[in-house]
Design an enzyme around this catalytic site. Sequence first.
Site, short mmCIF file in Angstrom:
data_model
loop_
_atom_site.label_atom_id
_atom_site.label_comp_id
_atom_site.label_asym_id
_atom_site.label_seq_id
_atom_site.Cartn_x
_atom_site.Cartn_y
_atom_site.Cartn_z
N SER A 32 1.11 16.17 -12.93
CA SER A 32 0.21 15.08 -12.58
C SER A 32 -1.18 15.61 -12.22
O SER A 32 -1.31 16.55 -11.43
CB SER A 32 0.76 14.28 -11.40
OG SER A 32 1.87 13.52 -11.79
N HIS A 50 -2.46 10.00 -6.33
CA HIS A 50 -1.14 10.12 -5.69
C HIS A 50 -0.75 11.56 -5.38
O HIS A 50 0.11 11.82 -4.55
CB HIS A 50 -0.05 9.43 -6.53
CG HIS A 50 0.37 10.18 -7.76
ND1 HIS A 50 -0.04 9.81 -9.02
CD2 HIS A 50 1.16 11.25 -7.93
CE1 HIS A 50 0.50 10.63 -9.91
NE2 HIS A 50 1.23 11.52 -9.27
N ASP A 99 -5.68 5.78 -10.67
CA ASP A 99 -4.99 6.84 -9.94
C ASP A 99 -5.80 8.13 -10.10
O ASP A 99 -5.41 9.05 -10.81
CB ASP A 99 -3.57 7.00 -10.48
CG ASP A 99 -2.72 7.90 -9.61
OD1 ASP A 99 -3.25 8.45 -8.62
OD2 ASP A 99 -1.54 8.06 -9.91
#
Length: 368
Positions: A223, A110, A141
């Site tokens: 992230s 993402h 992810d």
Amino acid sequence: MPRFRLIGKIKKKHLLITLLLVVGAIVYLYRAPIFSFIQDRLTLEIRTIREVVSEEGAVISVVEKASPAVVSIVEKKVILNPFSGPLSQEQGIGTGFIVNANGTILTNKHVVSDQDVEYSVVTSDGKQYEIKEIHRDTLYDLAILKVNASGLPTLSLGDSNLLKVGQTVVAIGNALGQFSNTVTRGVVSGVGRGITAGSVFGGQTQYIDDVIQTDAAINPGNSGGPLLNLSAEVIGINVAMASGAENIGFSIPISLIKPVVAQFESDGRIIRPFLGVSYYLITENEAQLRGLPQGVFVQKVITGSAAKKAGVRVGDVITKIDGKEITQTNSLAKVISAYNVGDSITLTVSRKGKILTLKATLREAPTN
């Protein structure tokens, strides 16, 4: 009157001497347990101080070893300024870490989901490398990036299957997209969680199961960064934080990612077996409360996928694959990842109260 005062002083003096003798006798008689108690207290305090200093030293050592291999992910966009025309704008949007000295970098899918922009990475020493290749995983992810470089510092991948709740962990990342190599420390708060992850900077969201929960602060921009044990080994890829809560962050277990990385280094691309369903995990507690079978509730079946050809329908609950139960800790993604493209599997499906057995042949996951 003076005589009475003198006698009073003498009595007080005798009383004080007597008390001192009594106390001295008690100390002498119980000297061993008293000295032992004092020694134990001192030993405990010294041990506690040593443990604190030892853990702090371990965390500092992890940071010193790991930081050079942690990179910031930068997004480059062209915006139109009404006064000066097109302008190039760069923004830090996430974190990654180097796993191969020849320029292989791991991050979250993402983080680099926008296919209409250019991406680069900035290393801890300030060097910037343009990202030449982006390989996005369809199952987790995860994205694997390639840059043209050699001799880069790397991180070792550990074994997340050995994690214990309460174990100390360290997170490093590009907090808020601007504070590179920010370090936070915490513990493993839980394992086998299920979350829906996305980026506050925009992009896709994805349901991910079997993730690690930690109270180490994972802020926007973290992230794709590493979650490390005290041996400076990566045990997770930081993927999300709980919105509206404090100290609740999540990481993808690295043991799920290691086979993907090994296969990528061998073939130059991500090859994934693909069942072809979007789903919601029904946990054991939810199953008991709602009177449902435990497994995955199918929300969407991908056209042309193995699931579609096998006859899986929206509303089905897949409870087993080849007899293996689907649970929080034995997720559908984990079970499927153990197979190869072309393998045949048997699905146990609950449909409107009936138990069905369906056969599926796994296909290769689409590139994006």
